[in-house]
Every structure is written in structure tokens, then in C-alpha cells.
Design an enzyme around this catalytic site. Structure first.
Site, PDB file in Angstrom:
ATOM      1  N   ASP A   1      -1.022  -6.368   9.969  1.00 42.04           N
ATOM      2  CA  ASP A   1      -0.557  -5.946  11.293  1.00 42.04           C
ATOM      3  C   ASP A   1      -1.318  -4.702  11.735  1.00 42.04           C
ATOM      4  O   ASP A   1      -1.865  -3.959  10.914  1.00 42.04           O
ATOM      5  CB  ASP A   1       0.943  -5.609  11.239  1.00 42.04           C
ATOM      6  CG  ASP A   1       1.781  -6.814  10.894  1.00 42.04           C
ATOM      7  OD1 ASP A   1       1.320  -7.951  11.121  1.00 42.04           O
ATOM      8  OD2 ASP A   1       2.910  -6.609  10.395  1.00 42.04           O
TER       9      ASP A   1
HETATM   10  N1  URA Z   1       3.700  -8.214   5.971  1.00 42.70           N
HETATM   11  C1  URA Z   1       3.908  -7.603   7.151  1.00 42.70           C
HETATM   12  O1  URA Z   1       5.023  -7.555   7.665  1.00 42.70           O
HETATM   13  N2  URA Z   1       2.848  -7.034   7.754  1.00 42.70           N
HETATM   14  C2  URA Z   1       1.597  -7.012   7.230  1.00 42.70           C
HETATM   15  O2  URA Z   1       0.674  -6.454   7.824  1.00 42.70           O
HETATM   16  C3  URA Z   1       1.401  -7.659   5.998  1.00 42.70           C
HETATM   17  C4  URA Z   1       2.472  -8.264   5.381  1.00 42.70           C
END
Ligand code: URA
Length: 229
Positions: free
Chosen positions: A101
């Protein structure tokens, strides 16, 4: 492959610079000065630039210490992309090995070897991914047990695969997953009524983020790291 593409892939020259080099008679194919950018190069052809034989670069494997605020995309109209952190001439053929993310930091693997990428991301392989998680509320006493059993996420009926939670202190833990669903870590904590406020990936498939790699920096993987997968 066209000559200009081949030379550009095997050297630091852009396609346009290859055009200039051709006009300057700096490129030869099988010992003859090349005159056209569009001639086709086969496996047996020998291409030289300034008298130096060229060979295709081998596959590339990198780790990037992803900073927050960068999106895992090749291009984006309004936001900085992780590819902005890589040398521009390298970006064309590169694939991101999974995605993080925008606000997640830590290890992002990058390669132009599609099979290697697939070995890590294929759901069948269940490669481990380790995250350091910081939560808004204290981590409940039963969280590790519930993650070990599998939890049901909102809008997804299949329970998560067993995951290992190692609690570090009241608001932080290390979580090992063997799958990669969309926003999985955040949704797993949300399923138990908690909220992730910081997320950092420490390792993927046994390859650990190099502690000497500053946020925003990248380095090539070592042969040993590449074969660990
Ligand atoms: N899980 C999440 O919620 N975000 C990420 O970036 C990676 C795994």
C-alpha cells in the site's frame, strides 16, 4: 530483435543515442559497420559498439526499501511511483514482485525474471511474508490464536490461511502471512476490531530487507538471495 533495441538493451544508450551512434559508424554487426537501426539481430550475430562486443544483460533482481507516500505502480498521473526511485533506463522491463500500500514501508522485490516473480507470488507456493505491525489499540490477548486459526475478512468468505503473530509489545507485533490478499494485514486487524497505523515489510520468501539500505534506496540481490526462493 531490431538492432537499435538490441544495442539499447545491452548498453547505456537510449534508442535515440543508438541512432546517433549508427550515423557515427560506431556499431558493427559481424564485423561490418551497421547502417540501419531496423536490421534484425539473431542469436548468432555478433554486435559491437566502439569495437567492444555487446551481450544482453542477464536477468535483474533488486530489493527496494520502499518509503511511504510512493505507490506500487509503473506510472501515476498524480502520485510518486516506486519506479521513480529506480534508474530510468532500467524501468521498462521490470516487474514488481507483489505490491505494498502507499503508506506501507519496507521490502519490495523487483525483477525482470517473470518465472522468479511467479515462484514468489504464486498462491500455491505460499511464500512467507513478514510484516512489522503497529496498531491503534492494544493487541487483544486472543489475536495470535485467532490469526493462527484464520479469520474471515469483510467481503471475502474464505478464511485467511493460518498466520503467525509474535507480539512485541502492547501495540506492535510481527505477523507472518503465507498469502497476499488485498490490504490483508489491515483487514485482518480490522476483522478483530483493531486498526493498523503503521506497516513495514521485513522479508519476503526468506529474503530480508537489508538493514543498511536507507529508505528510498535499492540494491541488487546477491546470487545467494536470488536462489533462496
Ligand atoms: N497488507 C496490507 O494491509 N497492506 C500492505 O501493504 C501489505 C499487506
Amino acid at each position: 530483435m531490431r538492432l537499435d533495441k538490441y544495442v539499447s538493451q545491452c548498453s547505456s544508450l537510449s534508442r535515440r543515442e543508438v541512432g546517433y551512434a549508427l550515423r557515427e559508424k560506431r556499431i558493427s554487426v559481424n564485423d561490418d559497420i551497421a547502417r540501419s537501426a531496423s536490421i534484425k539481430i539473431g542469436d548468432d550475430d555478433r554486435v559491437s559498439l566502439d569495437g567492444q562486443p555487446l551481450a544482453p544483460a542477464g536477468p535483474r533482481y533488486w530489493m527496494l526499501h520502499k518509503p511511504a507516500e510512493y505507490v506500487c505502480a509503473r506510472t501515476d498521473a498524480s502520485q510518486p511511483c516506486v519506479t521513480d526511485l529506480l534508474p530510468p533506463e532500467a524501468v521498462a522491463d521490470l516487474q514488481l514482485v507483489g505490491r505494498l500500500d502507499k503508506d506501507t514501508t519496507g521490502l519490495l522485490l523487483i525483477t525482470d525474471d517473470g518465472q522468479w516473480n511467479h515462484r514468489i507470488t504464486s498462491p500455491r507456493r505460499q511464500c512467507p511474508k513478514v510484516y512489522r505491525v503497529t496498531t491503534a489499540d492494544p493487541i487483544a490477548a486472543d489475536t495470535a490464536a485467532r490469526f493462527a486459526e484464520g479469520v474471515v475478512l469483510r467481503d471475502d468468505p474464505a478464511p485467511t490461511l493460518p498466520a503467525t503473530l509474535e507480539v512485541i509489545d502492547s501495540h506492535s507485533a510481527r505477523l507472518t502471512l503465507h498469502e497476499g490478499r488485498y490490504h490483508q494485514v489491515k483487514r485482518m486487524f480490522a476483522a478483530l476490531g483493531n486498526r493498523v497505523v503503521a506497516l513495514h515489510r521485513e522479508s519476503v520468501a526468506g529474503i530480508e530487507l537489508d538493514p543498511d539500505l536507507a529508505s528510498g534506496d535499492y540494491r541488487a540481490l546477491t546470487p545467494e538471495e536470488i536462489t533462496r526462493v
